[in-house]
Design a protein around this motif. Structure first.
Motif, PDB file in Angstrom:
ATOM      1  N   TYR A 205     -46.894 -11.072  51.003  1.00 50.92           N
ATOM      2  CA  TYR A 205     -45.540 -11.052  51.546  1.00 50.92           C
ATOM      3  C   TYR A 205     -45.550 -11.651  52.959  1.00 50.92           C
ATOM      4  O   TYR A 205     -46.412 -11.324  53.768  1.00 50.92           O
ATOM      5  N   ILE A 206     -44.574 -12.528  53.242  1.00 53.04           N
ATOM      6  CA  ILE A 206     -44.480 -13.204  54.531  1.00 53.04           C
ATOM      7  C   ILE A 206     -43.208 -12.750  55.242  1.00 53.04           C
ATOM      8  O   ILE A 206     -42.130 -12.697  54.636  1.00 53.04           O
ATOM      9  N   TYR A 217     -38.991  -9.672  54.364  1.00 51.91           N
ATOM     10  CA  TYR A 217     -40.278 -10.226  53.964  1.00 51.91           C
ATOM     11  C   TYR A 217     -40.103 -10.842  52.576  1.00 51.91           C
ATOM     12  O   TYR A 217     -39.337 -10.342  51.752  1.00 51.91           O
ATOM     13  N   ARG A 218     -40.853 -11.915  52.318  1.00 47.91           N
ATOM     14  CA  ARG A 218     -40.679 -12.621  51.056  1.00 47.91           C
ATOM     15  C   ARG A 218     -42.039 -12.927  50.428  1.00 47.91           C
ATOM     16  O   ARG A 218     -42.986 -13.285  51.130  1.00 47.91           O
ATOM     17  N   ARG A 219     -42.090 -12.780  49.106  1.00 48.23           N
ATOM     18  CA  ARG A 219     -43.256 -13.193  48.336  1.00 48.23           C
ATOM     19  C   ARG A 219     -42.782 -14.275  47.374  1.00 48.23           C
ATOM     20  O   ARG A 219     -42.353 -13.997  46.259  1.00 48.23           O
ATOM     21  N   PHE A 220     -42.853 -15.516  47.815  1.00 45.96           N
ATOM     22  CA  PHE A 220     -42.295 -16.608  47.025  1.00 45.96           C
ATOM     23  C   PHE A 220     -43.322 -17.191  46.072  1.00 45.96           C
ATOM     24  O   PHE A 220     -44.395 -17.634  46.483  1.00 45.96           O
ATOM     25  N   LEU A 221     -42.978 -17.184  44.795  1.00 49.55           N
ATOM     26  CA  LEU A 221     -43.697 -17.922  43.756  1.00 49.55           C
ATOM     27  C   LEU A 221     -42.646 -18.717  42.997  1.00 49.55           C
ATOM     28  O   LEU A 221     -41.535 -18.214  42.752  1.00 49.55           O
ATOM     29  N   PRO A 222     -42.934 -19.943  42.600  1.00 51.55           N
ATOM     30  CA  PRO A 222     -41.907 -20.788  41.976  1.00 51.55           C
ATOM     31  C   PRO A 222     -41.210 -20.145  40.789  1.00 51.55           C
ATOM     32  O   PRO A 222     -40.011 -20.332  40.590  1.00 51.55           O
ATOM     33  N   GLN A 223     -41.930 -19.376  39.992  1.00 55.41           N
ATOM     34  CA  GLN A 223     -41.351 -18.753  38.806  1.00 55.41           C
ATOM     35  C   GLN A 223     -41.007 -17.284  38.998  1.00 55.41           C
ATOM     36  O   GLN A 223     -40.480 -16.657  38.067  1.00 55.41           O
ATOM     37  N   ARG A 226     -39.761 -12.957  44.960  1.00 53.88           N
ATOM     38  CA  ARG A 226     -39.482 -11.564  45.307  1.00 53.88           C
ATOM     39  C   ARG A 226     -39.350 -11.429  46.818  1.00 53.88           C
ATOM     40  O   ARG A 226     -40.035 -12.115  47.564  1.00 53.88           O
ATOM     41  N   TRP A 227     -38.475 -10.554  47.228  1.00 56.52           N
ATOM     42  CA  TRP A 227     -38.325 -10.305  48.661  1.00 56.52           C
ATOM     43  C   TRP A 227     -37.915  -8.852  48.888  1.00 56.52           C
ATOM     44  O   TRP A 227     -37.440  -8.172  47.982  1.00 56.52           O
ATOM     45  N   MET A 228     -38.129  -8.412  50.099  1.00 58.89           N
ATOM     46  CA  MET A 228     -37.715  -7.058  50.477  1.00 58.89           C
ATOM     47  C   MET A 228     -37.221  -7.083  51.910  1.00 58.89           C
ATOM     48  O   MET A 228     -37.612  -7.951  52.698  1.00 58.89           O
ATOM     49  N   ALA A 332     -36.254 -14.284  38.941  1.00 60.34           N
ATOM     50  CA  ALA A 332     -37.272 -14.865  38.062  1.00 60.34           C
ATOM     51  C   ALA A 332     -36.666 -15.126  36.689  1.00 60.34           C
ATOM     52  O   ALA A 332     -36.957 -14.421  35.723  1.00 60.34           O
ATOM     53  N   PRO A 333     -35.784 -16.125  36.579  1.00 57.68           N
ATOM     54  CA  PRO A 333     -35.083 -16.358  35.301  1.00 57.68           C
ATOM     55  C   PRO A 333     -36.004 -16.686  34.143  1.00 57.68           C
ATOM     56  O   PRO A 333     -35.654 -16.434  32.986  1.00 57.68           O
ATOM     57  N   SER A 334     -37.186 -17.231  34.415  1.00 62.80           N
ATOM     58  CA  SER A 334     -38.095 -17.584  33.322  1.00 62.80           C
ATOM     59  C   SER A 334     -39.039 -16.449  32.945  1.00 62.80           C
ATOM     60  O   SER A 334     -39.797 -16.562  31.986  1.00 62.80           O
ATOM     61  N   VAL A 335     -39.009 -15.356  33.704  1.00 63.10           N
ATOM     62  CA  VAL A 335     -39.842 -14.184  33.386  1.00 63.10           C
ATOM     63  C   VAL A 335     -39.026 -13.259  32.484  1.00 63.10           C
ATOM     64  O   VAL A 335     -38.006 -12.716  32.903  1.00 63.10           O
ATOM     65  N   ARG A 336     -39.472 -13.088  31.246  1.00 66.48           N
ATOM     66  CA  ARG A 336     -38.666 -12.347  30.263  1.00 66.48           C
ATOM     67  C   ARG A 336     -38.589 -10.866  30.575  1.00 66.48           C
ATOM     68  O   ARG A 336     -37.524 -10.256  30.503  1.00 66.48           O
ATOM     69  N   LYS A 337     -39.710 -10.256  30.922  1.00 64.23           N
ATOM     70  CA  LYS A 337     -39.749  -8.821  31.169  1.00 64.23           C
ATOM     71  C   LYS A 337     -39.657  -8.551  32.665  1.00 64.23           C
ATOM     72  O   LYS A 337     -40.576  -8.854  33.431  1.00 64.23           O
TER      73      LYS A 337
END
Length: 367
Positions: A205-206, A217-223, A226-228, A332-337
């Motif tokens: 997290y950055i 803070y953000r944890r960015f992954l292309p797919q 997440r942020w808080m 995360a639109p491409s993450v199904r669960k």
């Protein structure tokens, strides 16, 4: 394992902690959200089986497309070797009426000593959760009563307690998983020293925003973005205003200012339009001296085609009269669960702590 009267709490929320330090047994196998339900195959359509499906497999609507609370897999005991393999599973439910003439019924009776078995027949006890019995990080639940219909009724009547016990074990697992690789203790330590509170941070997290009383803070992954964010207020002597509506209004007003999209007219808000299919759930709990509220639901981007789940924690510290809000979000639109990540957020938000000796009138955050 044999449950005796001396180890039994006479309620559905009984919990036996068997694990100990220096336990070198193998870890239990399987996904933390999969539950193996052991019943005789002739009973898979029974009232008890339907109650288990309705309680442990119920649909969770606080994520965008809805997901089952747990993924259930029904099986029966085919042999001793098969039972031994089942005993290595992470989550197991054994369910049978106490007098059932089946491999599962005999196994259930084998778990209980005579006095506990009599209490089951008398209707005084029916649910026996046990942790780490055969393997580490394991949750076993034994369910039995004098008949199929009575067992189903007891399961439905104690839904909250049964789910709470299993969820507690799952959140413990997620907390370990999230921080096992690496933890940014320097971020937590800085908050504790300079602002009088802390929460644990995952390794990547950055920090994005750092103002007088708001941090993000953000944890960015292309797919899987997440942020808080964290907001707090000092000198809150009266919290009679604190309710579900205030929580949503506050998170929305803060998000409108700080959680923007590509343009200034784009900002995150709580989705409240269809509560029948996208509910917002707020539950209160006590964390030590802290009064806590956990709110779960979905968000959307105003003037944008984005959305996802969120988990919000609101904490009040009566020793320092400080009010805190910690908010976790996912896109995360491409993450199904999505539910596994929501459960991660629920574990992460529970790591919050507040310094009971903090005096905000004399201490200001370091620049």
């Amino acid at each position: 394992m044999r449950i005796t009267i001396g180890s039994l709490f006479i309620s559905a929320v009984a919990l036996l902690f068997i694990s100990c330090d220096g336990d070198y047994r193998p870890l239990a196998e399987g996904n933390t959200r999969e539950v193996i339900v052991v019943m005789d195959s002739t009973k898979w359509e029974s009232q008890t089986a339907e109650a288990i499906r309705d309680v442990f497999g119920k649909w969770v609507l606080t994520v965008p497309n809805g997901e089952s609370y747990y993924d259930l897999r029904f099986t029966q005991i085919r042999s001793q070797s098969h039972l031994d393999r089942l005993k290595s599973s992470k989550n197991i439910i054994f369910a049978a009426p106490i007098d059932e003439d089946s491999n599962t019924g005999r196994q259930v009776r084998g778990f209980l000593d005579e006095s506990v078995e009599q209490r089951v027949k008398d209707g005084d006890s029916f649910a026996f959760p046990v942790e780490d019995q055969w393997y580490r990080d394991q949750y076993v639940l034994i369910l039995s009563s004098s008949s199929d219909s009575l067992l189903a009724q007891k399961i439905r009547n104690t839904e909250n307690s049964l789910l709470s016990n299993m969820l507690q074990k799952e959140l413990q697992r997620w907390e370990y998983f999230v921080y096992e690789k690496k933890e940014q203790t320097q971020l937590s330590d800085s908050l504790w020293e300079n602002r009088g509170f802390k929460v644990r941070f995952q390794h990547d997290y950055i920090k994005n925003i750092d103002t007088l009383n708001f941090l993000s803070y953000r944890r960015f992954l292309p797919q899987n973005d997440r942020w808080m964010w964290i907001w707090y207020k000092d000198n809150v002597n009266d919290i009679s205003f604190l309710d579900d509506e205030w929580i949503i209004n506050t998170r929305d007003s803060l998000s409108q200012v700080y959680i923007k999209g590509a343009r200034d007219s784009m900002y995150v808000q709580t989705y409240t339009n269809r509560p029948e299919i996208r509910p917002i759930i707020t539950e209160s709990f006590q964390k030590g001296r802290l009064l806590a509220y956990e709110t779960r639901g979905t968000w959307y981007m105003v003037n944008g085609l984005m959305g996802g789940p969120f988990v919000n924690f609101t904490y009040y510290d009566p020793d320092t009269n400080r009010l805190f809000m910690i908010d976790y979000n996912q896109f995360a639109p491409s993450v199904r669960k999505k539910l596994p990540f929501v459960r991660q957020f629920r574990a992460m938000g529970r790591t919050f702590e507040s310094d009971s000796t903090w005096a905000p009138s004399t201490q200001e955050p370091a620049s």
